[in-house]
Scaffold this active site. Structure first.
Site, PDB file in Angstrom:
ATOM      1  N   LYS A   1       4.843  20.067 -12.148  1.00 49.43           N
ATOM      2  CA  LYS A   1       6.237  20.106 -12.602  1.00 49.43           C
ATOM      3  C   LYS A   1       6.294  19.596 -14.021  1.00 49.43           C
ATOM      4  CE  LYS A   1      10.277  21.216 -10.789  1.00 49.43           C
ATOM      5  NZ  LYS A   1      10.520  22.196  -9.721  1.00 49.43           N
TER       6      LYS A   1
HETATM    7  P1  NAD Z   1      21.009  25.586 -11.935  1.00 42.02           P
HETATM    8  O1  NAD Z   1      20.935  24.844 -13.201  1.00 42.02           O
HETATM    9  O2  NAD Z   1      21.071  27.074 -11.953  1.00 42.02           O
HETATM   10  O3  NAD Z   1      22.288  25.125 -11.083  1.00 42.02           O
HETATM   11  C1  NAD Z   1      22.580  23.792 -10.828  1.00 42.02           C
HETATM   12  C2  NAD Z   1      24.016  23.749 -10.314  1.00 42.02           C
HETATM   13  O4  NAD Z   1      24.325  22.393  -9.978  1.00 42.02           O
HETATM   14  C3  NAD Z   1      25.054  24.197 -11.347  1.00 42.02           C
HETATM   15  O5  NAD Z   1      26.108  24.863 -10.691  1.00 42.02           O
HETATM   16  C4  NAD Z   1      25.561  22.874 -11.920  1.00 42.02           C
HETATM   17  O6  NAD Z   1      26.873  22.967 -12.435  1.00 42.02           O
HETATM   18  C5  NAD Z   1      25.502  22.028 -10.671  1.00 42.02           C
HETATM   19  N1  NAD Z   1      25.446  20.627 -11.020  1.00 42.02           N
HETATM   20  C6  NAD Z   1      24.590  19.997 -11.875  1.00 42.02           C
HETATM   21  N2  NAD Z   1      24.909  18.707 -11.980  1.00 42.02           N
HETATM   22  C7  NAD Z   1      25.937  18.536 -11.168  1.00 42.02           C
HETATM   23  C8  NAD Z   1      26.716  17.441 -10.865  1.00 42.02           C
HETATM   24  N3  NAD Z   1      26.465  16.241 -11.398  1.00 42.02           N
HETATM   25  N4  NAD Z   1      27.713  17.643  -9.982  1.00 42.02           N
HETATM   26  C9  NAD Z   1      27.947  18.853  -9.419  1.00 42.02           C
HETATM   27  N5  NAD Z   1      27.249  19.926  -9.669  1.00 42.02           N
HETATM   28  C10 NAD Z   1      26.274  19.758 -10.538  1.00 42.02           C
HETATM   29  O7  NAD Z   1      19.790  25.059 -11.052  1.00 42.02           O
HETATM   30  P2  NAD Z   1      19.137  25.744  -9.795  1.00 42.02           P
HETATM   31  O8  NAD Z   1      17.980  26.552 -10.273  1.00 42.02           O
HETATM   32  O9  NAD Z   1      20.183  26.384  -8.950  1.00 42.02           O
HETATM   33  O10 NAD Z   1      18.514  24.481  -9.057  1.00 42.02           O
HETATM   34  C11 NAD Z   1      19.300  23.627  -8.228  1.00 42.02           C
HETATM   35  C12 NAD Z   1      18.369  22.767  -7.387  1.00 42.02           C
HETATM   36  O11 NAD Z   1      17.496  23.618  -6.649  1.00 42.02           O
HETATM   37  C13 NAD Z   1      17.442  21.828  -8.170  1.00 42.02           C
HETATM   38  O12 NAD Z   1      17.209  20.668  -7.407  1.00 42.02           O
HETATM   39  C14 NAD Z   1      16.153  22.622  -8.278  1.00 42.02           C
HETATM   40  O13 NAD Z   1      15.020  21.786  -8.484  1.00 42.02           O
HETATM   41  C15 NAD Z   1      16.150  23.266  -6.920  1.00 42.02           C
HETATM   42  N6  NAD Z   1      15.305  24.456  -6.819  1.00 42.02           N
HETATM   43  C16 NAD Z   1      15.542  25.544  -7.608  1.00 42.02           C
HETATM   44  C17 NAD Z   1      14.741  26.663  -7.455  1.00 42.02           C
HETATM   45  C18 NAD Z   1      14.986  27.927  -8.232  1.00 42.02           C
HETATM   46  O14 NAD Z   1      14.309  28.922  -7.969  1.00 42.02           O
HETATM   47  N7  NAD Z   1      15.951  27.962  -9.140  1.00 42.02           N
HETATM   48  C19 NAD Z   1      13.682  26.659  -6.538  1.00 42.02           C
HETATM   49  C20 NAD Z   1      13.483  25.528  -5.753  1.00 42.02           C
HETATM   50  C21 NAD Z   1      14.311  24.433  -5.904  1.00 42.02           C
END
Ligand code: NAD
Length: 427
Positions: free
Chosen positions: A109
């Site tokens: 990571k």
């Molecule tokens: P992203 O940046 O696309 O979306 C994050 C979302 O969370 C956004 O809607 C943002 O507004 C919201 N957010 C952030 N801070 C916030 C807060 N303080 N209060 C409320 N909402 C908040 O990210 P993502 O890719 O959707 O990832 C989200 C989670 O999923 C992370 O933990 C990431 O590690 C995990 N994840 C993502 C993937 C992937 O393929 N994108 C894969 C595995 C795990």
């Protein structure tokens, strides 16, 4: 919603989860030391020329937790809260996530301490390129393969892939996944994490007769980014009713259901690309306190934002019977225990959000073949892999009479331990 104070840092939480599974497996001290701690942690200061001509330094990290089962694999996060401990925890979870779904990668990571919206597009590009250039020796299709995470996206992956390819003077799309389709990205990648999560929820509610059938279930989703928004769309298509959603701009609800198509269209048209002022459409009401979304009276709760959102302070008030962890590490160990004792079924992050790395693996395979599959083909493989992984974790949970999180670690640890022993120690 703010990030609640954590009594343990993310890496300590990860280690506690490992130790619980290692105790059940009765691992020897030698077996533990071979697979628990990260193999390599790199910290860099990245100088970036800002648009006003000044130079700003950004702290960057890359952790390679394990390369026992294959090259390190894991996203790069751009967020102000990135820290060494968070990156180490996320790399650790990647090792065991890859092992749970059986894709031939280790865990890695990366992260940069930065608030991306505060940078111009040109500054963001220079930062992304500098990150890869600074650590080019670590990366490679057979060494360490990054991908997007919070705050990064396919365009940033394109800049990173270009920087790496220019550096080594040949076209190397397989050094990074989550790229735009035109640059060797895979069909199905943008929805893959959500698809994998929805498959797990479907399996839990149908095969295991836990909770209500999906078609009668209500869902609340915290975080409406890549994972949360598509999870809502796919679960709605599977027949569930999404009654609450939130993002950084606020939390919204409608007991009659929120159309995911309308929410996604609203967000797309909103200049801030968030759900800001969504209540003004009359389609939803806004919670006074965004944290209330987690306590909504729903059947299924999907935390899909950041770590440590479900803690000992709010676990008692959670009413959902199923929690599917889209985010990494959204539930603290104390909350995990409280919820388990309440009979809540948690589909743990290292299983629930493993669809993303699964299709990243398929992207890497396609890049190396130079032959690209249809979305149907990709989704078929994702379905097969996720259903198999879900069953293995569920069977392990039943065999040991333990929660699914510990069962997922047992499946993952067994696979990592086995190859670490087969390989032995080099020099
Ligand atoms: P992203 O940046 O696309 O979306 C994050 C979302 O969370 C956004 O809607 C943002 O507004 C919201 N957010 C952030 N801070 C916030 C807060 N303080 N209060 C409320 N909402 C908040 O990210 P993502 O890719 O959707 O990832 C989200 C989670 O999923 C992370 O933990 C990431 O590690 C995990 N994840 C993502 C993937 C992937 O393929 N994108 C894969 C595995 C795990």
């Amino acid at each position: 919603m703010s990030k609640p104070a954590m009594t343990m840092n993310a890496f300590q939480i990860a280690i506690q989860q490992f130790d619980e599974a290692a105790r059940i497996l009765k691992l020897s001290p030698d077996q533990v030391v071979m697979i628990k701690e990260p193999r390599r942690m790199t910290e860099v200061n990245l100088p970036v020329r800002m648009d006003d001509g000044s130079i700003q330094i950004f702290k960057g990290f890359r952790c390679q937790h394990s390369i026992a089962r294959g090259p390190a694999k894991g996203g790069i996060r751009f967020h102000p809260d990135v820290s060494a401990n968070e990156v180490k925890a996320l790399a650790f979870w990647m090792t065991y996530k890859c092992a749970v779904v059986g894709v031939p990668f280790g865990g890695g990571k990366g992260g940069v301490v930065v608030d991306p919206p505060s940078l111009s597009t040109n500054e963001l590009e220079r930062l992304a390129r500098r990150y890869i250039a600074e650590m080019a020796d670590l990366f490679g299709p057979d060494m360490d393969i990054p991908a997007p995470d919070v705050g990064t996206n396919p365009q940033i992956m394109a800049w990173m892939m270009d920087t790496y390819s220019m550096h080594y003077k040949h076209h190397l799309p397989s050094v990074i996944t989550g790229k735009p389709l035109e640059l060797g990205g895979s069909e199905g990648r943008n929805k893959s994490t959500s698809m994998g999560l929805a498959i797990c929820v479907r399996e839990l509610t149908s095969h295991e007769h836990i909770g209500k059938p999906l078609t009668e279930s209500t869902v609340a989703i915290q975080g409406f980014g890549n994972v949360g928004s598509y999870a809502g769309e796919i679960l709605e298509n599977m027949g569930a009713k999404i009654v609450a959603i939130c993002d950084v701009a606020g939390a919204f609800y409608n007991k009659e259901g929120i159309s995911m198509e309308k929410a996604l269209q609203y967000m797309e048209k909103n200049p801030s690309k968030t759900l800001k002022d969504f209540e003004k459409t009359g389609l939803v009401s806004k919670y006074d306190d965004a944290a209330k979304l987690l306590e909504e009276d729903v059947d299924i709760l999907i935390p899909a934002a950041l770590e440590a959102q479900i803690t000992k302070d709010n676990a008692d008030r959670i009413k959902a019977r199923i929690i599917a962890e889209g985010a990494n590490g959204p539930t603290t160990p104390e909350a995990d225990t409280i919820l388990y004792e309440k009979g809540v079924h948690i589909i743990p992050d290292i299983l629930a959000n493993a669809g993303g790395v699964t299709v990243s693996y398929l992207e890497w395979v396609q890049n190396r073949m130079g032959f690209y599959w249809t979305e149907e083909r990709v989704n078929q493989d994702l379905e097969t892999i996720m259903v198999r992984a879900f069953k293995e974790v569920m069977d392990t949970a039943k065999e040991y009479k333990i929660k699914m999180r510990t069962a997922a670690f047992i499946v993952g640890i067994n696979r990592v331990r086995k190859v670490a022993e087969m390989r032995g120690l080099y020099a």
